[in-house]
Design an enzyme around this catalytic site. Structure first.
Site, PDB file in Angstrom:
ATOM      1  N   LYS A   1       9.920   8.481  34.625  1.00 25.10           N
ATOM      2  CA  LYS A   1       9.652   7.812  33.341  1.00 25.10           C
ATOM      3  C   LYS A   1      10.551   8.313  32.223  1.00 25.10           C
ATOM      4  O   LYS A   1      11.156   9.373  32.314  1.00 25.10           O
ATOM      5  CB  LYS A   1       8.165   7.940  32.992  1.00 25.10           C
TER       6      LYS A   1
ATOM      7  N   ARG B   1       1.276   8.842  41.408  1.00 28.59           N
ATOM      8  CA  ARG B   1       1.971   7.568  41.670  1.00 28.59           C
ATOM      9  C   ARG B   1       3.475   7.812  41.554  1.00 28.59           C
ATOM     10  O   ARG B   1       3.958   8.145  40.484  1.00 28.59           O
ATOM     11  CB  ARG B   1       1.492   6.528  40.653  1.00 28.59           C
TER      12      ARG B   1
HETATM   13  N1  HH2 Z   1       3.011   3.175  35.665  1.00 27.39           N
HETATM   14  C1  HH2 Z   1       3.682   2.018  35.888  1.00 27.39           C
HETATM   15  C2  HH2 Z   1       3.028   0.950  36.528  1.00 27.39           C
HETATM   16  N2  HH2 Z   1       1.745   1.050  36.910  1.00 27.39           N
HETATM   17  N3  HH2 Z   1      -0.251   2.312  37.071  1.00 27.39           N
HETATM   18  C3  HH2 Z   1      -0.943   3.433  36.817  1.00 27.39           C
HETATM   19  N4  HH2 Z   1      -2.230   3.527  37.177  1.00 27.39           N
HETATM   20  N5  HH2 Z   1      -0.360   4.504  36.186  1.00 27.39           N
HETATM   21  C4  HH2 Z   1       0.933   4.484  35.787  1.00 27.39           C
HETATM   22  O1  HH2 Z   1       1.399   5.498  35.207  1.00 27.39           O
HETATM   23  C5  HH2 Z   1       1.704   3.301  36.045  1.00 27.39           C
HETATM   24  C6  HH2 Z   1       1.061   2.200  36.680  1.00 27.39           C
HETATM   25  C7  HH2 Z   1       5.102   1.876  35.475  1.00 27.39           C
HETATM   26  O2  HH2 Z   1       5.969   2.380  36.401  1.00 27.39           O
HETATM   27  P1  HH2 Z   1       6.947   1.518  37.369  1.00 27.39           P
HETATM   28  O3  HH2 Z   1       6.191   0.946  38.509  1.00 27.39           O
HETATM   29  O4  HH2 Z   1       8.037   2.429  37.706  1.00 27.39           O
HETATM   30  O5  HH2 Z   1       7.559   0.386  36.462  1.00 27.39           O
HETATM   31  P2  HH2 Z   1       7.282  -1.174  36.399  1.00 27.39           P
HETATM   32  O6  HH2 Z   1       5.950  -1.377  35.787  1.00 27.39           O
HETATM   33  O7  HH2 Z   1       8.374  -1.705  35.525  1.00 27.39           O
HETATM   34  O8  HH2 Z   1       7.330  -1.759  37.755  1.00 27.39           O
END
Ligand code: HH2
Length: 404
Positions: free
Chosen positions: A348, A382
């Site tokens: 992040k 995650r």
């Molecule tokens: N972070 C992201 C997406 N979903 N869900 C939970 N419970 N906690 C988190 O910290 C979280 C989440 C964002 O990360 P990423 O999947 O890398 O990005 P994107 O939403 O653009 O796919």
């Protein structure tokens, strides 16, 4: 000739206090009595009515502890005050008994206080039920592998091509040690636009279907739309990862309750589009904690049981860099909600800002943050880099569970 040496001892919980009493050679019959006297806790209670705040202060003083209240309480000018209780676990336990029968809402506070004290001990950490599965989160931290089936993640090939790529990636993550696969069809990066329902369904449902057929690990669906959740559950998904914590779709709580799925409730300020527009907090941890406590209550009122719930402070969702760092450093405070904690630090932007590194160069930063999250009690991590983070989490856990 040996001389006395004076030093501090690190005693974060009861098992470690008991281990130290053993090393001292104290009488085994006294361990249970003395261990709660070795642990000091500061407990914050918000919005306590004036008379109750006064009683809490008197009772804590009479027990040899202390309680801080707003100055206006002492001069009877303030109607409500936050209260900071300061005492050993033993004193705080006695306090719960002493206020149990008292008026001004103290009976209810006694119950909450008792639950908080139970939840803060490792023995009180729960497992998680997701439909017919039960995840032993108390035994070891679980790694949730991120499977983004968004067009930017799975480039330009046709749909079948994208599906096969997604399945390959999921298989690889399971082989690398992932305990859960989290499928997401909508990017929630800051500023991202919402995806149409039809499009999100088209992206995720075929993937969920195949994964549930093929994989032995539970499949989670990262969505805040109840229709996506409904179809994913029909296809066999075990968990809903709702980044809105039930705020964006009123049908979500009943659906999850009816199906017995696991549910992640995550804190976010605003929406993905707006959340990074100058977020600010007066008291970051209290605001996130109180939000999560409210949403947990909402989920329980809709019929979910607590053993199906996970909470997540939402790293990067409407937070400044220092909010994210603070959340990780004080993560153990959220254990007071008595539910497993999920944390998503992987790659992040706060890591990029601290280390001045782009998104493809944040492995070590992720490892450092994740290791501390595990040490502070995170149960589900995650991540994108499953192989590396399985090792980091195992190592961090091995260190923190060592007591003797
Ligand atoms: N972070 C992201 C997406 N979903 N869900 C939970 N419970 N906690 C988190 O910290 C979280 C989440 C964002 O990360 P990423 O999947 O890398 O990005 P994107 O939403 O653009 O796919």
């Amino acid at each position: 000739m040996s001389h006395p040496i004076v030093r501090f001892v690190h005693l974060p919980d009861l098992p470690q206090a008991i281990a130290e009493l053993k090393r001292i050679g104290a009488d085994p019959r006294s361990w249970e009595i003395m261990a709660p006297k070795a642990l000091f806790r500061a407990i914050r209670i918000s919005a306590v009515p004036f008379p109750a705040a006064t009683i809490l202060k008197q009772e804590m003083l009479s027990l040899g502890g202390e309680a801080a209240v707003a100055r206006g309480v002492l001069t009877a000018r303030t109607k409500r005050s936050a209260v900071l209780l300061m005492g050993t676990l033993a004193q705080l336990r006695v306090l719960t008994v002493k206020i149990r029968e008292q008026p001004f809402g103290l009976a209810g506070l006694s119950e909450q206080l008792g639950r908080l004290l139970d939840a803060a001990e490792p023995a009180g950490r729960p497992s998680l039920k997701c439909r017919r599965l039960e995840l032993p989160l108390h035994e070891r931290p679980h790694i949730m592998g991120v499977l983004n089936v968004t067009p930017d993640s799975f480039s330009d090939g046709g749909r079948y091509h994208a599906l096969e790529m997604a399945l390959d990636r999921a298989r690889q993550m399971v082989a690398e040690g992932a305990d859960i696969i989290d499928v997401g069809g909508e990017s929630t990066r800051p500023g991202a636009r919402a995806v149409e329902l039809k499009e999100e369904l088209r992206r995720v449902i075929p993937v969920v279907e195949r994964l549930c057929d093929e994989l032995s690990v539970p499949v989670s669906i990262d969505t805040y739309k109840s229709e996506v959740a409904r179809q994913a559950l029909k296809a066999g998904a075990h968990m809903i990862n709702d980044i809105s914590a039930l705020r964006f779709d009123e049908n979500m709580p009943r659906l999850v309750a009816r199906t017995g799925a696991g549910l992640v409730l995550m804190h976010m300020k605003g929406t993905p589009r707006s959340m990074q527009r100058k977020p600010r907090y007066d008291d970051t941890i209290s605001e996130i904690y109180e939000f999560l406590a409210r949403q947990v209550r909402r989920a329980v009122e809709a019929g979910l049981t607590r053993d199906h719930l996970v909470i997540d402070p939402g790293i990067g969702f409407g937070k400044r860099v220092h909010d994210n760092l603070l959340i990780i450093n004080r993560l153990d405070e959220f254990l007071g909600l008595g539910l497993p904690l999920l944390v998503g630090v992987s790659r992040k932007s706060f890591i990029g800002q601290v280390l001045d590194l782009p998104v493809d160069d944040r492995l070590e930063g992720t490892a450092a943050a994740l290791s501390l999250a595990v040490a502070r009690g995170a149960s589900i991590l995650r991540v994108h880099d499953v192989r590396a983070m399985v090792r980091v989490a195992r190592m961090a856990r091995a260190v923190t569970e060592m007591t003797a």
